[in-house]
Scaffold this motif. Structure first.
Motif, short mmCIF file in Angstrom:
data_model
loop_
_atom_site.label_atom_id
_atom_site.label_comp_id
_atom_site.label_asym_id
_atom_site.label_seq_id
_atom_site.Cartn_x
_atom_site.Cartn_y
_atom_site.Cartn_z
N GLU A 1 -2.43 1.36 -14.27
CA GLU A 1 -3.57 2.30 -14.22
C GLU A 1 -3.00 3.61 -13.73
N PRO B 1 0.84 -1.20 0.00
CA PRO B 1 0.00 0.00 0.00
C PRO B 1 0.87 1.26 0.00
N GLU C 1 -2.40 16.69 -14.67
CA GLU C 1 -3.34 16.22 -13.65
C GLU C 1 -3.09 16.99 -12.35
P1 NAD Z 1 2.56 7.44 -6.87
O1 NAD Z 1 2.81 6.94 -8.24
O2 NAD Z 1 3.55 8.36 -6.28
O3 NAD Z 1 2.44 6.21 -5.84
C1 NAD Z 1 1.55 5.13 -6.04
C2 NAD Z 1 2.12 3.90 -5.37
O4 NAD Z 1 3.28 3.48 -6.04
C3 NAD Z 1 2.54 4.09 -3.93
O5 NAD Z 1 2.32 2.88 -3.23
C4 NAD Z 1 4.04 4.37 -4.04
O6 NAD Z 1 4.75 4.05 -2.86
C5 NAD Z 1 4.41 3.47 -5.19
N1 NAD Z 1 5.52 3.90 -6.03
C6 NAD Z 1 5.86 5.16 -6.37
N2 NAD Z 1 6.90 5.14 -7.22
C7 NAD Z 1 7.20 3.85 -7.44
C8 NAD Z 1 8.18 3.17 -8.25
N3 NAD Z 1 9.03 3.84 -9.01
N4 NAD Z 1 8.21 1.82 -8.24
C9 NAD Z 1 7.32 1.12 -7.50
N5 NAD Z 1 6.39 1.71 -6.70
C10 NAD Z 1 6.33 3.05 -6.69
O7 NAD Z 1 1.13 8.06 -6.94
P2 NAD Z 1 0.29 8.71 -5.76
O8 NAD Z 1 0.70 10.13 -5.62
O9 NAD Z 1 0.35 7.86 -4.57
O10 NAD Z 1 -1.18 8.59 -6.40
C11 NAD Z 1 -1.74 9.54 -7.20
C12 NAD Z 1 -1.65 9.15 -8.66
O11 NAD Z 1 -2.27 7.88 -8.91
C13 NAD Z 1 -2.38 10.11 -9.56
O12 NAD Z 1 -1.56 10.47 -10.64
C14 NAD Z 1 -3.59 9.33 -10.04
O13 NAD Z 1 -4.10 9.72 -11.25
C15 NAD Z 1 -3.10 7.95 -10.06
N6 NAD Z 1 -4.21 7.02 -9.96
C16 NAD Z 1 -4.59 6.30 -11.06
C17 NAD Z 1 -5.67 5.44 -11.01
C18 NAD Z 1 -6.10 4.65 -12.21
O14 NAD Z 1 -6.80 3.67 -12.06
N7 NAD Z 1 -5.72 5.02 -13.42
C19 NAD Z 1 -6.36 5.29 -9.83
C20 NAD Z 1 -5.96 6.02 -8.71
C21 NAD Z 1 -4.87 6.87 -8.80
#
Ligand code: NAD
Length: 482
Positions: free
Chosen positions: A252, A179, A385
């Motif tokens: 996603e 998570p 976004e």
């Molecule tokens: P984020 O990409 O920073 O983090 C998401 C998850 O990925 C977290 O658990 C984080 O710890 C992990 N993570 C981050 N970088 C990683 C890497 N290089 N390798 C592996 N894991 C990594 O995003 P956020 O700020 O937590 O969430 C917001 C973003 O998520 C927004 O851009 C939103 O549009 C997107 N989102 C997309 C969907 C969809 O279904 N398309 C749904 C919800 C959120």
């Protein structure tokens, strides 16, 4: 305070490798509300090894009759249901989601998804005997793909977790879930439910950590498939790793979808659906239609209707029943959204409502619902976004131009068309370059594939297509002609 000292790995609670911890703060009060261990690489190694053992067991989960797996998933659904109120509360406290929404999305949706996918595998054969052209028969089997690394964001943590867990587990995969650090407390509740439900050891493992740990998990040699929801930037990094490893991956990612208001729309009578399609969850949903395209002939009226909507929303404590807009998840996210608001002003867009922090809410990461009028689709606020309660209203002259503006985006995830004429709405929807789109509403139905094109991602979740993401095809040529 909700504190955990161990990780759910191999069906049990295990002492973490290090004493480092992740602290969780309330989005509404900024107070510390709980903490969990922060995973180290050794914890991920343990979790992947447990998932690997469970998957490779010749008598194990992957080999069970699907109906037997469905029985366990039904118990898992019940264990989640008995915790649904607490799950919703934890999510709301952590990320600011209005409680009425988190009851529905976060408490309610996961059991629905488990039952849906468990039913799919137990009621529909996952193999098919196909008469061939060369005289023999081919047996085409949908096998579970293996050990899944599921990495989820903080915005709708439970629903997104179960978009992955439900089909993966139903298919016979085993999972390591990571998570987001902002929303870990609900994930530990999921682990408690899995344990109570008697998921065989190693079938689900949960390790908390940040992006470095996520990257380590993605590249782990014991992982067969990566399923990621999050930002487009992280998605690109993960796709690069998976490309190098030739590892299947579902992504996603972000969105900047268009809500196209046609010239015959009756926005006032569909305003609740319009709110849900554009501003739900404090603007922190990837598929929201945050670019509102309004016909030149009714431009001022549309701007007024949307501005009135934004002005009317009840902002405040996300645990209060009446709240429609809560705080953003973190100070970082609020700063990001405020940065975009400043950028929109600097680029020449006109704020009709909002633009600042709400009065009287001195704690918590609140931003007023904000509407920008006179936005050019080239502006940063129309291209990037924002992930906050900020809408941009963009004028168009005719339907062709509306479609062209909608499609002039790096993203292609959601969207909506607003009209009194369903056929006309569908015709426009067909021309929009997007993985999903709604007419006079937007809602992800479990039976239909959800996902994006272009920078919004690769692959689909939900529907039978969502199950296929966790299966690989194997063909056995029976009775081949000699
Ligand atoms: P984020 O990409 O920073 O983090 C998401 C998850 O990925 C977290 O658990 C984080 O710890 C992990 N993570 C981050 N970088 C990683 C890497 N290089 N390798 C592996 N894991 C990594 O995003 P956020 O700020 O937590 O969430 C917001 C973003 O998520 C927004 O851009 C939103 O549009 C997107 N989102 C997309 C969907 C969809 O279904 N398309 C749904 C919800 C959120």
């Amino acid at each position: 305070m909700i504190d955990y000292d161990s990780f759910y790995i191999g069906g049990d609670w295990r002492t973490p490798a290090t004493a480092t911890r992740i602290e969780v703060r309330s989005a509404a009060t900024e107070e510390l509300v709980g903490s969990v261990p922060e995973g180290a690489e050794r914890d991920v190694d343990d979790a992947v090894a447990a998932a690997r053992r469970a998957f490779d067991d010749p008598q194990g989960w992957a080999r069970w009759d699907p109906a037997r797996r469905a029985e366990v998933l039904e118990r898992f659904a019940q264990a989640l249901e008995s915790r649904a109120a607490e799950t919703a509360r934890r999510v709301t406290v952590q990320n600011g989601m209005p409680i009425t929404l988190s009851r529905n999305f976060e408490g309610g949706f996961p059991p629905v998804l488990l039952r849906y996918f468990a039913g799919m595998v137990s009621e529909n054969p996952q193999e098919e005997s196909r008469p061939g052209m060369l005289g023999g028969t081919s047996l085409v089997i949908r096998e579970p793909i293996g050990v899944v690394a599921a990495i989820v964001p903080w915005n709708v943590p439970q629903a997104i977790t179960f978009l992955k867990l439900a089909p993966a587990l139903a298919a016979g995969c085993t999972v390591v879930l990571k998570p987001a650090p902002e929303t870990v407390l609900d994930a530990f509740l999921t682990a408690e439910a899995a344990r109570e439900a008697g998921l065989p050891e190693g079938v689900l493992n949960v390790v908390a950590g940040g992006r470095e740990l996520g990257a380590y998990l993605v590249a782990h040699p014991g992982v067969d498939k990566v399923s990621f929801t999050g930002s487009t930037g992280a998605g690109r990094a993960i796709a690069e790793t998976c490309g190098r490893l030739l590892r299947p991956v579902t992504l996603e990612l972000g969105g900047k979808s268009a809500a196209i208001v046609l010239d015959d729309a009756d926005l006032a009578s569909t305003i609740e659906s319009f709110f849900a399609a554009t501003l739900l969850n404090n603007g922190q949903i990837c598929w929201l239609g945050t670019r509102v395209l309004a016909p030149q002939a009714r431009y001022q009226e549309v701007v007024d209707t949307i501005s009135d909507l934004a002005r009317s929303l009840a902002i405040g404590d996300p645990l209060a029943e009446s709240t429609q807009v809560g705080p953003l998840v973190s100070a970082r996210q609020r700063d990001r959204v405020e940065g975009y608001i400043a950028k929109g002003k600097a680029e020449g867009a006109r704020i009709t409502v909002g633009g600042g922090r709400p009065d009287g809410l001195d704690h918590g990461w609140f931003v007023q619902p904000t509407v920008f009028a006179d936005v050019d689709n080239k502006y940063t606020i129309a291209q990037e976004e924002i992930f906050g309660p900020v809408l941009s209203v963009i004028p168009y002259t005719d339907e062709d131009q509306a479609v062209a503006i909608a499609n002039d985006s790096d993203y292609g995830l959601g969207g909506s068309v607003w009209t009194r004429d369903g056929e006309r709405g569908e015709a426009v929807a067909r021309r929009v370059a997007s993985g999903t789109i709604g007419i006079n509403a937007y809602a992800n139905d479990p039976t239909a594939p959800f996902g994006g094109i272009k920078a919004s991602g690769i692959g689909r979740e939900l529907g039978p297509e969502g199950l296929h993401g966790y299966q690989q095809l194997k063909t056995i040529y029976l009775d081949p002609p000699s």
